[in-house]
Design a protein around this motif. Sequence first.
Motif, PDB file in Angstrom:
ATOM      1  N   TRP A  21       0.844  -1.193   0.000  1.00 10.27           N
ATOM      2  CA  TRP A  21       0.000   0.000   0.000  1.00 10.27           C
ATOM      3  C   TRP A  21       0.880   1.243   0.000  1.00 10.27           C
ATOM      4  CZ3 TRP A  21      -1.103  -4.523   2.307  1.00 10.27           C
ATOM      5  CH2 TRP A  21      -2.390  -5.067   2.098  1.00 10.27           C
ATOM      6  N   VAL A  22       0.463   2.249  -0.741  1.00  5.45           N
ATOM      7  CA  VAL A  22       1.197   3.512  -0.759  1.00  5.45           C
ATOM      8  C   VAL A  22       0.947   4.233   0.558  1.00  5.45           C
ATOM      9  CG1 VAL A  22       1.436   5.758  -1.872  1.00  5.45           C
ATOM     10  CG2 VAL A  22       1.025   3.711  -3.267  1.00  5.45           C
ATOM     11  N   GLN A  23       2.023   4.549   1.253  1.00  5.09           N
ATOM     12  CA  GLN A  23       1.906   5.302   2.505  1.00  5.09           C
ATOM     13  C   GLN A  23       1.892   6.800   2.261  1.00  5.09           C
ATOM     14  OE1 GLN A  23       4.945   3.994   5.308  1.00  5.09           O
ATOM     15  NE2 GLN A  23       3.388   2.799   6.367  1.00  5.09           N
ATOM     16  N   GLN A  24       2.867   7.275   1.487  1.00  6.11           N
ATOM     17  CA  GLN A  24       2.981   8.719   1.290  1.00  6.11           C
ATOM     18  C   GLN A  24       3.607   9.016  -0.061  1.00  6.11           C
ATOM     19  OE1 GLN A  24       5.050  10.727   4.451  1.00  6.11           O
ATOM     20  NE2 GLN A  24       4.750  12.768   3.591  1.00  6.11           N
ATOM     21  N   LEU A  25       3.028   9.989  -0.758  1.00  4.17           N
ATOM     22  CA  LEU A  25       3.617  10.502  -1.987  1.00  4.17           C
ATOM     23  C   LEU A  25       4.412  11.755  -1.663  1.00  4.17           C
ATOM     24  CD1 LEU A  25       0.738  10.294  -4.647  1.00  4.17           C
ATOM     25  CD2 LEU A  25       2.721   8.809  -4.464  1.00  4.17           C
ATOM     26  N   PHE A  26       5.684  11.758  -2.031  1.00  2.00           N
ATOM     27  CA  PHE A  26       6.516  12.945  -1.839  1.00  2.00           C
ATOM     28  C   PHE A  26       6.559  13.797  -3.107  1.00  2.00           C
ATOM     29  CE2 PHE A  26       8.177   9.618   0.983  1.00  2.00           C
ATOM     30  CZ  PHE A  26       7.985  10.244   2.204  1.00  2.00           C
ATOM     31  N   VAL A  27       6.300  13.168  -4.253  1.00  2.00           N
ATOM     32  CA  VAL A  27       6.180  13.877  -5.528  1.00  2.00           C
ATOM     33  C   VAL A  27       4.802  13.522  -6.083  1.00  2.00           C
ATOM     34  CG1 VAL A  27       7.070  14.115  -7.874  1.00  2.00           C
ATOM     35  CG2 VAL A  27       8.662  13.826  -5.969  1.00  2.00           C
ATOM     36  N   ASP A  28       3.904  14.505  -6.139  1.00  2.00           N
ATOM     37  CA  ASP A  28       2.507  14.204  -6.467  1.00  2.00           C
ATOM     38  C   ASP A  28       1.963  15.019  -7.632  1.00  2.00           C
ATOM     39  OD1 ASP A  28       2.384  16.674  -5.300  1.00  2.00           O
ATOM     40  OD2 ASP A  28       0.966  16.127  -3.723  1.00  2.00           O
ATOM     41  N   LYS A  29       2.857  15.581  -8.450  1.00  8.54           N
ATOM     42  CA  LYS A  29       2.392  16.401  -9.576  1.00  8.54           C
ATOM     43  C   LYS A  29       3.091  15.959 -10.858  1.00  8.54           C
ATOM     44  CE  LYS A  29       1.540  20.547  -6.778  1.00  8.54           C
ATOM     45  NZ  LYS A  29       1.966  19.937  -5.491  1.00  8.54           N
ATOM     46  N   THR A  30       2.300  15.722 -11.904  1.00  7.49           N
ATOM     47  CA  THR A  30       2.906  15.460 -13.202  1.00  7.49           C
ATOM     48  C   THR A  30       3.537  16.756 -13.717  1.00  7.49           C
ATOM     49  OG1 THR A  30       0.805  15.904 -14.314  1.00  7.49           O
ATOM     50  CG2 THR A  30       1.283  13.621 -13.754  1.00  7.49           C
ATOM     51  N   GLY A  31       4.607  16.595 -14.452  1.00 11.07           N
ATOM     52  CA  GLY A  31       5.347  17.752 -14.953  1.00 11.07           C
ATOM     53  C   GLY A  31       6.423  18.233 -14.010  1.00 11.07           C
ATOM     54  N   GLU A  32       6.457  17.676 -12.799  1.00 11.67           N
ATOM     55  CA  GLU A  32       7.460  18.111 -11.818  1.00 11.67           C
ATOM     56  C   GLU A  32       8.836  17.568 -12.189  1.00 11.67           C
ATOM     57  OE1 GLU A  32       8.113  18.020  -6.945  1.00 11.67           O
ATOM     58  OE2 GLU A  32       6.145  17.606  -7.835  1.00 11.67           O
ATOM     59  N   LYS A  33       9.843  18.419 -12.052  1.00 12.67           N
ATOM     60  CA  LYS A  33      11.214  17.991 -12.303  1.00 12.67           C
ATOM     61  C   LYS A  33      11.777  17.322 -11.057  1.00 12.67           C
ATOM     62  CE  LYS A  33      12.259  21.614 -15.691  1.00 12.67           C
ATOM     63  NZ  LYS A  33      13.138  22.775 -16.025  1.00 12.67           N
ATOM     64  N   VAL A  34      12.490  16.225 -11.253  1.00 13.52           N
ATOM     65  CA  VAL A  34      13.108  15.513 -10.137  1.00 13.52           C
ATOM     66  C   VAL A  34      14.572  15.257 -10.456  1.00 13.52           C
ATOM     67  CG1 VAL A  34      10.969  14.420  -9.327  1.00 13.52           C
ATOM     68  CG2 VAL A  34      12.352  13.277 -11.074  1.00 13.52           C
ATOM     69  N   LYS A  35      15.361  15.185  -9.410  1.00 15.31           N
ATOM     70  CA  LYS A  35      16.769  14.842  -9.537  1.00 15.31           C
ATOM     71  C   LYS A  35      16.960  13.351  -9.294  1.00 15.31           C
ATOM     72  CE  LYS A  35      18.589  18.977 -10.156  1.00 15.31           C
ATOM     73  NZ  LYS A  35      19.351  19.308 -11.393  1.00 15.31           N
ATOM     74  N   LYS A  36      18.075  12.826  -9.735  1.00 16.24           N
ATOM     75  CA  LYS A  36      18.403  11.440  -9.440  1.00 16.24           C
ATOM     76  C   LYS A  36      18.391  11.228  -7.932  1.00 16.24           C
ATOM     77  CE  LYS A  36      21.899   7.858 -10.138  1.00 16.24           C
ATOM     78  NZ  LYS A  36      23.203   7.511 -10.759  1.00 16.24           N
ATOM     79  N   ASN A  37      17.763  10.127  -7.495  1.00 12.77           N
ATOM     80  CA  ASN A  37      17.631   9.739  -6.085  1.00 12.77           C
ATOM     81  C   ASN A  37      16.618  10.572  -5.307  1.00 12.77           C
ATOM     82  OD1 ASN A  37      19.477   7.579  -6.249  1.00 12.77           O
ATOM     83  ND2 ASN A  37      21.205   8.965  -5.945  1.00 12.77           N
ATOM     84  N   THR A  38      15.853  11.434  -5.983  1.00  7.42           N
ATOM     85  CA  THR A  38      14.748  12.107  -5.302  1.00  7.42           C
ATOM     86  C   THR A  38      13.775  11.064  -4.769  1.00  7.42           C
ATOM     87  OG1 THR A  38      14.861  14.096  -6.668  1.00  7.42           O
ATOM     88  CG2 THR A  38      12.759  13.652  -5.595  1.00  7.42           C
ATOM     89  N   MET A  39      13.348  11.191  -3.495  1.00 12.16           N
ATOM     90  CA  MET A  39      12.397  10.255  -2.927  1.00 12.16           C
ATOM     91  C   MET A  39      11.010  10.546  -3.508  1.00 12.16           C
ATOM     92  SD  MET A  39      11.467   9.461   1.071  1.00 12.16           S
ATOM     93  CE  MET A  39      13.172   9.728   1.530  1.00 12.16           C
ATOM     94  N   LEU A  40      10.412   9.548  -4.135  1.00 12.81           N
ATOM     95  CA  LEU A  40       9.138   9.731  -4.810  1.00 12.81           C
ATOM     96  C   LEU A  40       7.954   9.356  -3.923  1.00 12.81           C
ATOM     97  CD1 LEU A  40      10.148   8.157  -8.241  1.00 12.81           C
ATOM     98  CD2 LEU A  40      10.049  10.599  -7.675  1.00 12.81           C
ATOM     99  N   LEU A  41       8.047   8.209  -3.265  1.00 10.66           N
ATOM    100  CA  LEU A  41       6.957   7.750  -2.402  1.00 10.66           C
ATOM    101  C   LEU A  41       7.478   6.685  -1.454  1.00 10.66           C
ATOM    102  CD1 LEU A  41       4.535   5.273  -4.258  1.00 10.66           C
ATOM    103  CD2 LEU A  41       6.905   5.664  -4.914  1.00 10.66           C
ATOM    104  N   SER A  42       6.651   6.346  -0.458  1.00 10.68           N
ATOM    105  CA  SER A  42       6.969   5.253   0.458  1.00 10.68           C
ATOM    106  C   SER A  42       5.846   4.227   0.405  1.00 10.68           C
ATOM    107  CB  SER A  42       7.177   5.754   1.879  1.00 10.68           C
ATOM    108  OG  SER A  42       5.998   6.352   2.383  1.00 10.68           O
ATOM    109  N   ILE A  43       6.207   2.952   0.587  1.00 17.96           N
ATOM    110  CA  ILE A  43       5.267   1.840   0.457  1.00 17.96           C
ATOM    111  C   ILE A  43       5.369   0.953   1.692  1.00 17.96           C
ATOM    112  CG2 ILE A  43       4.705  -0.236  -0.868  1.00 17.96           C
ATOM    113  CD1 ILE A  43       5.894   1.178  -3.319  1.00 17.96           C
ATOM    114  N   TYR A  44       4.221   0.519   2.196  1.00 17.16           N
ATOM    115  CA  TYR A  44       4.192  -0.520   3.229  1.00 17.16           C
ATOM    116  C   TYR A  44       3.868  -1.841   2.561  1.00 17.16           C
ATOM    117  CZ  TYR A  44       2.489  -3.665   6.791  1.00 17.16           C
ATOM    118  OH  TYR A  44       2.296  -4.783   7.576  1.00 17.16           O
TER     119      TYR A  44
END
Length: 208
Positions: A21-44
């Motif tokens: 199950w998805v616990q938390q989204l840290f990146v929640d918008k399409t079109g957002e720029k991310v860097k390598k190793n950016t935390m995207l989400l956490s899963i249980y």
Amino acid sequence: VRDLEAHPERVARLHPKYDGWVQQLFVDKTGEKVKKNTMLLSIYSPQVVATEDEYLLALANREKLQQSPFADVREGAASLLHSSRERLQLFDMPAHQLRQLERTRKAIHAVHIHSPFDGVVMNIGAREGARITPDTELYVIADLSRIWVLADLYQDDLPWVQVGYTVNMHVSGIPGHPFSGKVSFIYPYLEAKTRTVKPRLEFDNPGM
């Protein structure tokens, strides 16, 4: 120009390797720029937590038996630790969480998923609280630093274009800024309706 798209070899489609199950989204918008190793989400995931417990037991067992006078006992404990750690790595548990496991000796109930490279989020396939499986496409991330452009080339012009040729592209939305690229491939068939062939052009796109 017929179409513009991300280079397929520079697109990551992120899927989990377990149910959860998805616990938390840290990146929640399409079109957002991310860097390598950016935390995207956490899963249980109960499956991952059970594997963490196995790893912690194997770690404690190795420490208990590493001074054993019997070589086969020491080797067995080390082999068990290695295989349980390898299972966590196959689940894509990041290195920093493996170190956290070893330091705290407590199971982690939120596995982090990170971006594999610098890019732009093209799609998000799950939301907080959603149940996920290996079929779930969590994110699509594209590195747009190099792009493909597909164009229409009339068959009469085909003899004048070859793979490797330099091409210039002018975009109406960016006047006065020509883009220089290369012909990387010419599709070997003719479009029946338009009587055109599609050359594939590649352009560096450092400004995104």
